[in-house]
Design a protein around this motif. Structure first.
Motif, PDB file in Angstrom:
ATOM      1  N   LEU A  89       4.224 -20.437 -10.352  1.00 46.96           N
ATOM      2  CA  LEU A  89       2.913 -19.781 -10.311  1.00 46.96           C
ATOM      3  C   LEU A  89       1.908 -20.677  -9.618  1.00 46.96           C
ATOM      4  O   LEU A  89       1.917 -21.898  -9.802  1.00 46.96           O
ATOM      5  CB  LEU A  89       2.397 -19.499 -11.727  1.00 46.96           C
ATOM      6  N   ILE A  90       1.034 -20.054  -8.844  1.00 46.84           N
ATOM      7  CA  ILE A  90      -0.081 -20.757  -8.211  1.00 46.84           C
ATOM      8  C   ILE A  90      -1.353 -20.252  -8.866  1.00 46.84           C
ATOM      9  O   ILE A  90      -1.546 -19.034  -8.994  1.00 46.84           O
ATOM     10  CB  ILE A  90      -0.113 -20.468  -6.697  1.00 46.84           C
ATOM     11  N   MET A  91      -2.191 -21.158  -9.320  1.00 42.50           N
ATOM     12  CA  MET A  91      -3.444 -20.733  -9.963  1.00 42.50           C
ATOM     13  C   MET A  91      -4.533 -21.769  -9.774  1.00 42.50           C
ATOM     14  O   MET A  91      -4.251 -22.939  -9.532  1.00 42.50           O
ATOM     15  CB  MET A  91      -3.220 -20.464 -11.456  1.00 42.50           C
ATOM     16  N   GLY A  92      -5.758 -21.313  -9.895  1.00 39.56           N
ATOM     17  CA  GLY A  92      -6.890 -22.222  -9.863  1.00 39.56           C
ATOM     18  C   GLY A  92      -7.057 -22.907 -11.206  1.00 39.56           C
ATOM     19  O   GLY A  92      -6.595 -22.407 -12.236  1.00 39.56           O
ATOM     20  N   GLU A  93      -7.724 -24.062 -11.177  1.00 41.68           N
ATOM     21  CA  GLU A  93      -7.978 -24.807 -12.420  1.00 41.68           C
ATOM     22  C   GLU A  93      -8.677 -23.944 -13.461  1.00 41.68           C
ATOM     23  O   GLU A  93      -8.432 -24.097 -14.651  1.00 41.68           O
ATOM     24  CB  GLU A  93      -8.870 -26.022 -12.123  1.00 41.68           C
ATOM     25  N   ASP A  94      -9.527 -23.021 -13.010  1.00 42.50           N
ATOM     26  CA  ASP A  94     -10.248 -22.163 -13.951  1.00 42.50           C
ATOM     27  C   ASP A  94      -9.278 -21.275 -14.740  1.00 42.50           C
ATOM     28  O   ASP A  94      -9.515 -20.995 -15.914  1.00 42.50           O
ATOM     29  CB  ASP A  94     -11.301 -21.319 -13.221  1.00 42.50           C
ATOM     30  N   ASN A  95      -8.166 -20.844 -14.108  1.00 38.18           N
ATOM     31  CA  ASN A  95      -7.178 -20.038 -14.826  1.00 38.18           C
ATOM     32  C   ASN A  95      -6.347 -20.874 -15.784  1.00 38.18           C
ATOM     33  O   ASN A  95      -5.909 -20.381 -16.824  1.00 38.18           O
ATOM     34  CB  ASN A  95      -6.245 -19.308 -13.851  1.00 38.18           C
ATOM     35  N   LEU A  96      -6.139 -22.129 -15.437  1.00 43.00           N
ATOM     36  CA  LEU A  96      -5.390 -23.020 -16.327  1.00 43.00           C
ATOM     37  C   LEU A  96      -6.125 -23.173 -17.660  1.00 43.00           C
ATOM     38  O   LEU A  96      -5.509 -23.318 -18.704  1.00 43.00           O
ATOM     39  CB  LEU A  96      -5.182 -24.385 -15.664  1.00 43.00           C
ATOM     40  N   LYS A  97      -7.431 -23.101 -17.591  1.00 41.70           N
ATOM     41  CA  LYS A  97      -8.274 -23.257 -18.771  1.00 41.70           C
ATOM     42  C   LYS A  97      -7.923 -22.233 -19.860  1.00 41.70           C
ATOM     43  O   LYS A  97      -7.956 -22.542 -21.046  1.00 41.70           O
ATOM     44  CB  LYS A  97      -9.729 -23.082 -18.333  1.00 41.70           C
ATOM     45  N   LEU A 155       3.941 -24.674 -12.504  1.00 42.56           N
ATOM     46  CA  LEU A 155       2.608 -24.190 -12.146  1.00 42.56           C
ATOM     47  C   LEU A 155       2.059 -25.127 -11.075  1.00 42.56           C
ATOM     48  O   LEU A 155       2.126 -26.343 -11.223  1.00 42.56           O
ATOM     49  CB  LEU A 155       1.643 -24.210 -13.338  1.00 42.56           C
ATOM     50  N   TYR A 156       1.503 -24.544 -10.021  1.00 43.84           N
ATOM     51  CA  TYR A 156       0.831 -25.320  -8.979  1.00 43.84           C
ATOM     52  C   TYR A 156      -0.647 -24.976  -9.078  1.00 43.84           C
ATOM     53  O   TYR A 156      -1.031 -23.824  -8.890  1.00 43.84           O
ATOM     54  CB  TYR A 156       1.397 -24.974  -7.593  1.00 43.84           C
ATOM     55  N   VAL A 157      -1.429 -25.983  -9.428  1.00 44.74           N
ATOM     56  CA  VAL A 157      -2.839 -25.764  -9.755  1.00 44.74           C
ATOM     57  C   VAL A 157      -3.718 -26.375  -8.668  1.00 44.74           C
ATOM     58  O   VAL A 157      -3.596 -27.556  -8.350  1.00 44.74           O
ATOM     59  CB  VAL A 157      -3.178 -26.391 -11.129  1.00 44.74           C
ATOM     60  N   TYR A 158      -4.581 -25.529  -8.102  1.00 47.98           N
ATOM     61  CA  TYR A 158      -5.501 -26.012  -7.067  1.00 47.98           C
ATOM     62  C   TYR A 158      -6.899 -26.158  -7.658  1.00 47.98           C
ATOM     63  O   TYR A 158      -7.246 -25.487  -8.632  1.00 47.98           O
ATOM     64  CB  TYR A 158      -5.487 -25.108  -5.831  1.00 47.98           C
ATOM     65  N   PRO A 159      -7.707 -27.063  -7.091  1.00 49.89           N
ATOM     66  CA  PRO A 159      -9.027 -27.347  -7.676  1.00 49.89           C
ATOM     67  C   PRO A 159     -10.005 -26.194  -7.499  1.00 49.89           C
ATOM     68  O   PRO A 159      -9.963 -25.457  -6.514  1.00 49.89           O
ATOM     69  CB  PRO A 159      -9.504 -28.580  -6.907  1.00 49.89           C
ATOM     70  N   ARG A 160     -10.861 -26.031  -8.484  1.00 50.25           N
ATOM     71  CA  ARG A 160     -11.974 -25.088  -8.402  1.00 50.25           C
ATOM     72  C   ARG A 160     -13.211 -25.825  -8.905  1.00 50.25           C
ATOM     73  O   ARG A 160     -13.113 -26.695  -9.749  1.00 50.25           O
ATOM     74  CB  ARG A 160     -11.745 -23.869  -9.315  1.00 50.25           C
ATOM     75  N   ILE A 161     -14.348 -25.466  -8.351  1.00 47.65           N
ATOM     76  CA  ILE A 161     -15.596 -26.011  -8.896  1.00 47.65           C
ATOM     77  C   ILE A 161     -15.847 -25.195 -10.147  1.00 47.65           C
ATOM     78  O   ILE A 161     -16.190 -24.024 -10.078  1.00 47.65           O
ATOM     79  CB  ILE A 161     -16.758 -25.856  -7.894  1.00 47.65           C
ATOM     80  N   THR A 205      -6.904 -29.795 -21.530  1.00 46.97           N
ATOM     81  CA  THR A 205      -6.213 -31.073 -21.353  1.00 46.97           C
ATOM     82  C   THR A 205      -4.764 -31.031 -21.803  1.00 46.97           C
ATOM     83  O   THR A 205      -3.980 -31.880 -21.407  1.00 46.97           O
ATOM     84  CB  THR A 205      -6.947 -32.197 -22.113  1.00 46.97           C
ATOM     85  N   GLN A 206      -4.366 -30.048 -22.601  1.00 50.06           N
ATOM     86  CA  GLN A 206      -2.983 -29.994 -23.070  1.00 50.06           C
ATOM     87  C   GLN A 206      -1.997 -29.855 -21.909  1.00 50.06           C
ATOM     88  O   GLN A 206      -0.832 -30.183 -22.037  1.00 50.06           O
ATOM     89  CB  GLN A 206      -2.777 -28.853 -24.081  1.00 50.06           C
ATOM     90  N   PHE A 207      -2.475 -29.412 -20.744  1.00 49.13           N
ATOM     91  CA  PHE A 207      -1.586 -29.205 -19.608  1.00 49.13           C
ATOM     92  C   PHE A 207      -1.642 -30.347 -18.588  1.00 49.13           C
ATOM     93  O   PHE A 207      -0.892 -30.344 -17.625  1.00 49.13           O
ATOM     94  CB  PHE A 207      -1.905 -27.880 -18.907  1.00 49.13           C
ATOM     95  N   HIS A 208      -2.516 -31.319 -18.788  1.00 47.58           N
ATOM     96  CA  HIS A 208      -2.708 -32.360 -17.779  1.00 47.58           C
ATOM     97  C   HIS A 208      -1.477 -33.207 -17.514  1.00 47.58           C
ATOM     98  O   HIS A 208      -1.217 -33.573 -16.379  1.00 47.58           O
ATOM     99  CB  HIS A 208      -3.905 -33.254 -18.120  1.00 47.58           C
ATOM    100  N   ASN A 209      -0.742 -33.535 -18.552  1.00 47.33           N
ATOM    101  CA  ASN A 209       0.430 -34.390 -18.360  1.00 47.33           C
ATOM    102  C   ASN A 209       1.734 -33.632 -18.534  1.00 47.33           C
ATOM    103  O   ASN A 209       2.782 -34.244 -18.727  1.00 47.33           O
ATOM    104  CB  ASN A 209       0.365 -35.590 -19.315  1.00 47.33           C
ATOM    105  N   HIS A 210       1.672 -32.317 -18.476  1.00 46.91           N
ATOM    106  CA  HIS A 210       2.872 -31.497 -18.633  1.00 46.91           C
ATOM    107  C   HIS A 210       3.729 -31.623 -17.374  1.00 46.91           C
ATOM    108  O   HIS A 210       3.217 -31.544 -16.260  1.00 46.91           O
ATOM    109  CB  HIS A 210       2.476 -30.038 -18.882  1.00 46.91           C
ATOM    110  N   ASN A 211       5.048 -31.813 -17.555  1.00 49.39           N
ATOM    111  CA  ASN A 211       5.916 -32.035 -16.397  1.00 49.39           C
ATOM    112  C   ASN A 211       6.084 -30.805 -15.504  1.00 49.39           C
ATOM    113  O   ASN A 211       6.567 -30.913 -14.394  1.00 49.39           O
ATOM    114  CB  ASN A 211       7.286 -32.565 -16.842  1.00 49.39           C
TER     115      ASN A 211
END
Length: 192
Positions: free
Chosen positions: A102-110, A127-133, A140-146
């Motif tokens: 899946l490709i998603m913006g950081e806002d969706n990861l939230k 998941l491939y997460v691209y930056p969003r303002i 944060t639970q997903f920050h270090n997820h492999n």
């Protein structure tokens, strides 16, 4: 083959979508990015949402010159309302030799932890997460997820809503759209 799925209404698809998808296709281990056009939800009244096939046509026109970017109408045939987990299950059955991410913006990861069967998605898909303002912190639970890969894609703060409103107001939005999409919108008098 590893396929990144980029979901959206693409109403309309704009250069921000293309820049992000192409960047991820070129700078990750994905072989292709599929633009999955999400169908009109029959339970929602969205007068500004173009017909499914008109939006698919715009995605086709926008991606036809990019061999790693493909339009997808896969969700058009699935029961509505649909969940991402159902689409992933369907695709995995239809293409057993492909790996889907899946490709998603950081806002969706939230809000990802609120998605139906998100644990199952993470167990079986990257998941491939691209930056969003964005306003506020990312979950944060997903920050270090492999399975979660943060991609340093260009930050494109361009919205389809802004484009539709600008067209309605008679503004020139041509630089924000792929040329073939602009021509189609203009020819069809969409969003005016």
């Amino acid at each position: 083959m590893k396929i990144g799925l980029y979901f959206g209404s693409f109403n309309p698809i704009h250069i921000g979508h293309l820049v992000i998808a192409n960047h991820i296709a070129e700078h990750s281990d994905l072989n292709q990015v599929w633009f999955v056009v999400t169908p009109h939800n029959p339970f929602k009244n969205k007068r500004s949402l173009l017909d499914n096939y008109q939006r698919l046509e715009m995605v086709y026109r926008a991606t036809k010159d990019y061999n790693k970017l493909k339009p997808s109408d896969i969700e058009f045939s699935l029961p509505q309302p649909n969940y991402t987990i159902n689409t992933l299950t369907y695709l995995q059955e239809k293409y057993p030799d492909y790996e889907f991410a899946l490709i998603m913006g950081e806002d969706n990861l939230k809000s990802f932890h609120k998605w139906k069967n998100y644990e199952l998605i993470l167990e079986n898909h990257d998941l491939y997460v691209y930056p969003r303002i964005s306003k506020g912190d990312i979950e944060t639970q997903f920050h270090n997820h492999n399975k979660v890969h943060f991609i340093d894609a260009p930050n494109m703060e361009l919205s389809s809503t802004f484009i539709r409103k600008s067209i309605k107001a008679g503004k020139n939005v041509r630089p924000m759209l792929p040329e073939f999409v602009w021509e189609y919108l203009d020819e069809m008098n969409f969003y005016k």
